[in-house]
Enzyme design. Structure first.
Site, PDB file in Angstrom:
ATOM      1  N   CYS A  26      50.400  46.721  47.571  1.00 44.04           N
ATOM      2  CA  CYS A  26      50.769  46.480  46.169  1.00 44.04           C
ATOM      3  C   CYS A  26      51.997  47.314  45.788  1.00 44.04           C
ATOM      4  CB  CYS A  26      49.561  46.752  45.273  1.00 44.04           C
ATOM      5  SG  CYS A  26      49.771  46.139  43.593  1.00 44.04           S
ATOM      6  N   HIS A  86      44.653  43.964  47.677  1.00 42.47           N
ATOM      7  CA  HIS A  86      44.189  45.338  47.934  1.00 42.47           C
ATOM      8  C   HIS A  86      43.044  45.378  48.943  1.00 42.47           C
ATOM      9  CE1 HIS A  86      46.308  47.577  44.688  1.00 42.47           C
ATOM     10  NE2 HIS A  86      46.455  46.349  44.215  1.00 42.47           N
ATOM     11  N   GLU A 122      41.875  47.839  50.436  1.00 42.61           N
ATOM     12  CA  GLU A 122      41.039  49.046  50.283  1.00 42.61           C
ATOM     13  C   GLU A 122      39.925  48.851  49.263  1.00 42.61           C
ATOM     14  OE1 GLU A 122      43.800  48.472  48.831  1.00 42.61           O
ATOM     15  OE2 GLU A 122      44.100  49.633  46.995  1.00 42.61           O
TER      16      GLU A 122
END
Lengths: 83, 223
Positions: B84, B194, B196
Site C-alpha cells: 500500500c 494488505h 498482513e
C-alpha cells in the site's frame, strides 16, 4: 528570488477531481466549462533558482504522471517541464 | 530468516506486518532514521500515511535515511516488499515502475478483494500457483496503478505483473487491473492490498500469509 511551480496531471491521465468539478459547475448554473484539470501550485523563495528544475524532477512533481511549469517572479524567465 | 519492517512517522500497519512476518520467521521494526537494516534478510515497507502523505503519497518517505539502505539492499538483490503506502514509496523511489494515482472514485475503499496470482515464479509468490485466487483486504485512496503505455507493455511482457484484481474486483481503476508488480530483477515487489491483514482465520482469510511464507522460504542471499 520568488518562484511558482504549477503542477498538473499529464495529458491523457484521468483526473477524477477535474471531472467532478466539471460536473458540479452546471449544477450551480455555470455552463460551457470543459476540460477541467486540477493541479497544485507551489510557491517558494530561492537563493539559487538554478536548482529549481532538479527540485521539480526529484520532489515537487512526479514526471511520470505530472507536467510542471516554472515561473520566476522577480523578472526571470519561465521554463516548462512538459515534454 | 529475519524480516525488517520499516516504521515511518505516519505508518499505521507496521505492527500487523511485524506480526505477520513473525508467523514465518524472525522480525523486528526498523526506524525511518536508521541507516542500516540490522541484518534483515528481507525488508517490508508497510502501509499507512508516511510523512502525512504530504505532496504525494510516498514522495517524502523516499528521502528518509532508511530508504538509502533499502535501495542499496535492493540493488544487491535483497527482497523488498512494499504494501500500500510502501508500494507508493517504492514507486516514488524509482525501485518499482509506475506510480499510484487517486482512486477513480476519489473515495477511500476498504473491502476484501480477490486478486489472481499471475506469476508464481517470484520470491514473493512461490508458495502460490499461477491462477490462484487470494482474498486480501484493500484499503486506500491512492491505489490506481499507472505506468506509461510503453512501460506497461514491457512489464506485462516481462511477467512483472504478479497480482491482478479478479474480473470485477478492481477497487481503484488501476490500469490492466494491476494489484501488484515486481521490478525487472524480481526482488522488489509492491502491492496495494494488505496481505498482513489476512494471516489469521479470525479475520476471514489467511491468503495473505502466502506472500510472507514465500519470502521466508527464500534462501538468504546476503550473509
Amino acid at each position: 528570488m520568488k518562484a511558482r511551480v504549477l503542477i498538473r496531471p499529464k495529458e491523457g491521465i484521468l483526473d477524477p477531481q477535474g471531472q467532478t468539478v466539471e460536473r458540479a459547475l452546471p449544477a450551480l448554473g455555470f455552463h460551457g466549462a470543459s476540460h477541467v484539470r486540477i493541479g497544485r501550485l507551489v510557491e517558494l523563495e530561492l537563493d539559487d533558482p538554478e536548482q529549481l528544475p532538479a527540485m521539480c524532477e526529484k520532489l515537487l512533481a512526479n514526471p511520470l504522471i505530472e507536467d510542471y511549469e516554472v515561473e520566476l517572479l522577480d523578472g526571470g524567465d519561465s521554463t516548462n517541464g512538459a515534454p | 530468516m529475519k524480516f525488517g519492517v520499516v516504521r515511518f512517522p505516519g505508518s499505521c500497519d507496521e505492527v500487523d506486518a511485524l506480526l505477520a512476518c513473525r508467523r514465518f520467521g524472525d522480525a523486528e521494526l526498523l526506524w525511518h532514521g536508521d541507516r542500516d537494516l540490522r541484518g534483515a534478510d528481507a525488508v517490508v515497507i508497510p502501509g499507512g500515511f508516511s510523512y502525512g502523505d504530504y505532496l504525494r503519497a510516498g514522495a517524502i518517505a523516499r528521502f528518509s535515511p532508511v530508504m538509502e539502505a533499502v535501495a542499496a539492499f535492493a540493488a544487491d538483490g535483497g527482497p523488498v516488499l512494499g504494501i500500500c503506502n510502501g508500494f507508493q514509496v517504492l514507486c516514488e523511489a524509482g525501485l518499482l515502475p509506475g506510480a499510484l494515482l487517486p482512486n477513480t472514485s476519489l473515495r477511500f475503499v476498504c473491502r476484501q478483494v480477490d486478486v489472481v496470482v499471475e506469476n508464481a515464479d517470484t520470491s514473493f509468490t512461490r508458495a502460490c500457483a499461477r491462477g490462484d485466487l487470494l482474498s486480501i483486504p484493500g484499503k486506500h485512496t491512492t491505489g490506481r496503478y499507472h505506468a506509461p503505455a510503453d512501460d506497461l507493455d514491457r512489464i506485462e511482457a516481462n511477467g512483472q505483473v504478479v497480482l491482478r484484481y479478479a474480473p470485477g474486483e478492481n477497487p481503484n481503476g488501476a490500469e490492466h487491473d494491476i494489484a501488484g508488480v515486481v521490478n525487472e530483477a524480481g526482488n522488489v515487489m509492491g502491492l496495494m492490498p494488505h496481505p498482513e491483514h489476512a494471516v489469521d482465520p479470525l479475520t476471514g482469510s489467511t491468503d495473505g500469509g502466502k506472500l510472507f511464507e514465500s519470502l521466508a522460504a527464500r534462501e538468504p542471499v546476503l550473509a
